[in-house]
Design a protein around this motif. Sequence first.
Motif, PDB file in Angstrom:
ATOM      1  N   ALA A  56       0.832  -1.202   0.000  1.00  0.00           N
ATOM      2  CA  ALA A  56       0.000   0.000   0.000  1.00  0.00           C
ATOM      3  C   ALA A  56       0.870   1.257   0.000  1.00  0.00           C
ATOM      4  CB  ALA A  56      -0.924  -0.005   1.213  1.00  0.00           C
ATOM      5  N   GLN A  57       1.915   1.278   0.828  1.00  0.00           N
ATOM      6  CA  GLN A  57       2.774   2.457   0.925  1.00  0.00           C
ATOM      7  C   GLN A  57       3.590   2.674  -0.340  1.00  0.00           C
ATOM      8  OE1 GLN A  57       4.870   1.185   4.428  1.00  0.00           O
ATOM      9  NE2 GLN A  57       3.565   2.374   5.809  1.00  0.00           N
ATOM     10  N   LEU A  58       4.017   1.591  -0.978  1.00  0.00           N
ATOM     11  CA  LEU A  58       4.890   1.699  -2.155  1.00  0.00           C
ATOM     12  C   LEU A  58       4.128   1.986  -3.439  1.00  0.00           C
ATOM     13  CD1 LEU A  58       7.232  -1.313  -1.311  1.00  0.00           C
ATOM     14  CD2 LEU A  58       7.927   1.090  -1.393  1.00  0.00           C
ATOM     15  N   THR A  59       2.833   1.709  -3.469  1.00  0.00           N
ATOM     16  CA  THR A  59       2.039   1.913  -4.685  1.00  0.00           C
ATOM     17  C   THR A  59       1.063   3.074  -4.587  1.00  0.00           C
ATOM     18  OG1 THR A  59       0.347   0.337  -3.923  1.00  0.00           O
ATOM     19  CG2 THR A  59       2.155  -0.536  -5.269  1.00  0.00           C
ATOM     20  N   GLY A  60       0.813   3.554  -3.369  1.00  0.00           N
ATOM     21  CA  GLY A  60      -0.142   4.644  -3.204  1.00  0.00           C
ATOM     22  C   GLY A  60      -1.581   4.180  -3.106  1.00  0.00           C
ATOM     23  N   MET A  61      -1.796   2.853  -3.081  1.00  0.00           N
ATOM     24  CA  MET A  61      -3.152   2.351  -2.914  1.00  0.00           C
ATOM     25  C   MET A  61      -3.625   2.623  -1.484  1.00  0.00           C
ATOM     26  SD  MET A  61      -3.319  -1.278  -4.987  1.00  0.00           S
ATOM     27  CE  MET A  61      -1.995  -2.060  -4.091  1.00  0.00           C
ATOM     28  N   SER A  62      -4.914   2.856  -1.322  1.00  0.00           N
ATOM     29  CA  SER A  62      -5.442   3.110   0.015  1.00  0.00           C
ATOM     30  C   SER A  62      -5.426   1.830   0.840  1.00  0.00           C
ATOM     31  CB  SER A  62      -6.873   3.646  -0.067  1.00  0.00           C
ATOM     32  OG  SER A  62      -7.764   2.633  -0.504  1.00  0.00           O
ATOM     33  N   ALA A  63      -5.393   1.996   2.161  1.00  0.00           N
ATOM     34  CA  ALA A  63      -5.420   0.840   3.054  1.00  0.00           C
ATOM     35  C   ALA A  63      -6.716   0.056   2.878  1.00  0.00           C
ATOM     36  CB  ALA A  63      -5.262   1.301   4.499  1.00  0.00           C
ATOM     37  N   VAL A 102      -9.103  -6.070  -1.416  1.00  0.00           N
ATOM     38  CA  VAL A 102      -8.731  -6.926  -2.549  1.00  0.00           C
ATOM     39  C   VAL A 102      -7.573  -7.861  -2.202  1.00  0.00           C
ATOM     40  CG1 VAL A 102      -7.965  -6.974  -4.944  1.00  0.00           C
ATOM     41  CG2 VAL A 102      -9.566  -5.215  -4.195  1.00  0.00           C
ATOM     42  N   MET A 103      -6.416  -7.318  -1.899  1.00  0.00           N
ATOM     43  CA  MET A 103      -5.226  -8.156  -1.743  1.00  0.00           C
ATOM     44  C   MET A 103      -5.287  -9.017  -0.485  1.00  0.00           C
ATOM     45  SD  MET A 103      -2.066  -5.851  -3.152  1.00  0.00           S
ATOM     46  CE  MET A 103      -1.081  -7.336  -3.259  1.00  0.00           C
ATOM     47  N   LEU A 104      -5.561  -8.398   0.671  1.00  0.00           N
ATOM     48  CA  LEU A 104      -5.598  -9.186   1.900  1.00  0.00           C
ATOM     49  C   LEU A 104      -6.816 -10.102   1.936  1.00  0.00           C
ATOM     50  CD1 LEU A 104      -4.355  -6.819   4.746  1.00  0.00           C
ATOM     51  CD2 LEU A 104      -3.068  -8.243   3.165  1.00  0.00           C
ATOM     52  N   ALA A 105      -7.962  -9.588   1.484  1.00  0.00           N
ATOM     53  CA  ALA A 105      -9.176 -10.414   1.504  1.00  0.00           C
ATOM     54  C   ALA A 105      -9.033 -11.626   0.599  1.00  0.00           C
ATOM     55  CB  ALA A 105     -10.378  -9.577   1.084  1.00  0.00           C
ATOM     56  N   GLU A 135      -9.758  12.484  -3.819  1.00  0.00           N
ATOM     57  CA  GLU A 135      -9.627  12.738  -2.391  1.00  0.00           C
ATOM     58  C   GLU A 135      -9.228  11.496  -1.595  1.00  0.00           C
ATOM     59  OE1 GLU A 135     -14.026  11.823  -3.161  1.00  0.00           O
ATOM     60  OE2 GLU A 135     -12.385  12.906  -4.142  1.00  0.00           O
ATOM     61  N   ARG A 136      -9.246  10.305  -2.232  1.00  0.00           N
ATOM     62  CA  ARG A 136      -8.933   9.073  -1.515  1.00  0.00           C
ATOM     63  C   ARG A 136      -7.568   8.495  -1.896  1.00  0.00           C
ATOM     64  NH1 ARG A 136     -12.974   7.195   1.343  1.00  0.00           N
ATOM     65  NH2 ARG A 136     -12.046   5.120   1.488  1.00  0.00           N
ATOM     66  N   ILE A 137      -6.883   9.108  -2.873  1.00  0.00           N
ATOM     67  CA  ILE A 137      -5.569   8.622  -3.294  1.00  0.00           C
ATOM     68  C   ILE A 137      -4.510   9.055  -2.277  1.00  0.00           C
ATOM     69  CG2 ILE A 137      -3.781   8.755  -5.067  1.00  0.00           C
ATOM     70  CD1 ILE A 137      -5.966   9.094  -7.133  1.00  0.00           C
ATOM     71  N   THR A 138      -3.667   8.111  -1.850  1.00  0.00           N
ATOM     72  CA  THR A 138      -2.631   8.396  -0.851  1.00  0.00           C
ATOM     73  C   THR A 138      -1.279   8.581  -1.547  1.00  0.00           C
ATOM     74  OG1 THR A 138      -2.252   6.020  -0.545  1.00  0.00           O
ATOM     75  CG2 THR A 138      -3.818   7.090   0.929  1.00  0.00           C
ATOM     76  N   PRO A 139      -0.365   9.373  -0.968  1.00  0.00           N
ATOM     77  CA  PRO A 139       0.949   9.600  -1.590  1.00  0.00           C
ATOM     78  C   PRO A 139       1.803   8.327  -1.591  1.00  0.00           C
ATOM     79  CG  PRO A 139       0.861  10.585   0.603  1.00  0.00           C
ATOM     80  CD  PRO A 139      -0.528  10.149   0.273  1.00  0.00           C
ATOM     81  N   VAL A 140       2.607   8.189  -2.657  1.00  0.00           N
ATOM     82  CA  VAL A 140       3.497   7.035  -2.786  1.00  0.00           C
ATOM     83  C   VAL A 140       4.775   7.291  -1.989  1.00  0.00           C
ATOM     84  CG1 VAL A 140       4.805   5.614  -4.406  1.00  0.00           C
ATOM     85  CG2 VAL A 140       2.567   6.517  -5.074  1.00  0.00           C
ATOM     86  N   GLN A 141       5.237   6.258  -1.259  1.00  0.00           N
ATOM     87  CA  GLN A 141       6.496   6.343  -0.525  1.00  0.00           C
ATOM     88  C   GLN A 141       7.561   5.517  -1.241  1.00  0.00           C
ATOM     89  OE1 GLN A 141       6.112   5.589   3.722  1.00  0.00           O
ATOM     90  NE2 GLN A 141       3.938   6.127   3.676  1.00  0.00           N
ATOM     91  N   ASP A 142       8.843   5.892  -1.073  1.00  0.00           N
ATOM     92  CA  ASP A 142       9.906   5.110  -1.698  1.00  0.00           C
ATOM     93  C   ASP A 142      10.357   4.005  -0.750  1.00  0.00           C
ATOM     94  OD1 ASP A 142      11.759   6.246   0.162  1.00  0.00           O
ATOM     95  OD2 ASP A 142      11.957   7.990  -1.140  1.00  0.00           O
TER      96      ASP A 142
END
Length: 336
Positions: A32-39, A45-48, A165-172
Motif C-alpha cells: 500500500a505504501q509503495l504503490t499509493g493504494m489506500s489501506a 482486494v489483496m488481503l481479503a 480525495e482518496r488517493i494516498t501519496p506514494v512512498q519510496d
Amino acid sequence: MQFVLPWGQFGLCLLAIGLAGPVLTRSGQAIAQLTGMSASWVGLVMLATATSLPELFTGISAVTIADAPDIAMGDALGSCIFNLVMLALLDALSRDTPVWRRIDQGHILTASFGIILISFVGALVLIARSDLNFRIGHVSVYSPLLLVLYAVAMRAAFFYERRPERITPVQDKEEVGISLKRALIRYILSASVIGATGAWLPFVGLEIAEVMGWKTSFVGTLLVAAATSLPELIVTISALRMGMADMAIGNLLGSNLFAILVIALDDLAYTQDSFFAVVSPAHAVTAFAASIMAGLCIVGLLYRPGNRFFGFLGWISLSLLAVYLLSSYAIYLYGH
C-alpha cells in the motif's frame, strides 16, 4: 487415540495459518505504501483474497474430493458471520476510541454489496428444491449471476477508491524499508501457505465430525469456518495494532464478498447434483444472520456510537455477538 489424531491435524492447520498471517499483513502494508493504494483497497482486494484462499481450497476440495457439500456451504457462510463478529473483537481491542469512530464510512459500499450477495445465496438455498431451481446441467443459472455481482462490487469499489480525495501519496523503498518486489514475494509466499493449509481442512473437519458425532453442517459452519477465518482474525488484529483500522475492516468485508464468489465456484465444481439443492436448508439461517450483521455494521458506520457497556463493548458489537450465537445454535439444532 481416535480423538487425538484429527484434533492434532486441526491444530497443525491453525499453527500454519497463524504463522503466515502476520507476514501477510506486513506485506500488504508495504505494498500500500509503495504503490499509493489506500489501506481500504489493499484490505478489500489483496488481503481479503489471500486470507480467503482457505475458503476457496476448502470449498473446492470438499465438493470434488471429500463429497461434502455441507462442509463447503457451511464454511463459506460461516466465514461470513465469523468475519462480522470479529468487528466486536476489534471494538473491544480498540480501547481509546470505539472502532466505529476510527474507520472510514466508505466501507458502507462494501457492506451493502455484502448484504445483496449473501441474501441472494440464502434465498437460493431455500428455492433450490422448487421449480425455480433452473439449471444448465448440474450448474444453477444463478451462479453466473453471483459472479457478475461480485465483479460489479469490485468495480464499484475500485472506482470509489480512485477518487482524487482518496488517493494516498506514494512512498519510496527507503522510507518503507522494503522494495515492492520483495513485498510482493512475501505476499505470494504467505498466501500460498494459507491456501495450501485450507485444502487440508475439509478432510480434517469430516474426521472430527465423525469421531465427535457432530452434524457436518454444524462442523462446516463453526469449526472449519473458524479455522479458515483464522487468517482474517490474525491479519485484522495485526492491522489494527499497526494503526490501519481501514485495512482491517476492508479485509473482513472483502472476505465476505470473496466467500460468495467461492460458493458460485463450488456450484460449478460439484458435478454430483445441484449444489444448492443438496445442502441443508438450515444454511439459509446463516446467510440471513450474516445479512443482519452486515446491516448492523452499516448502522455502526453511519451512527458511529460512542457509548460502551462496562467500558468494553458498544451496543452494535453486542448485537453482532448475539446474532452470531443465536444463528450458530440454530444451525446446530436444525442442520444435518
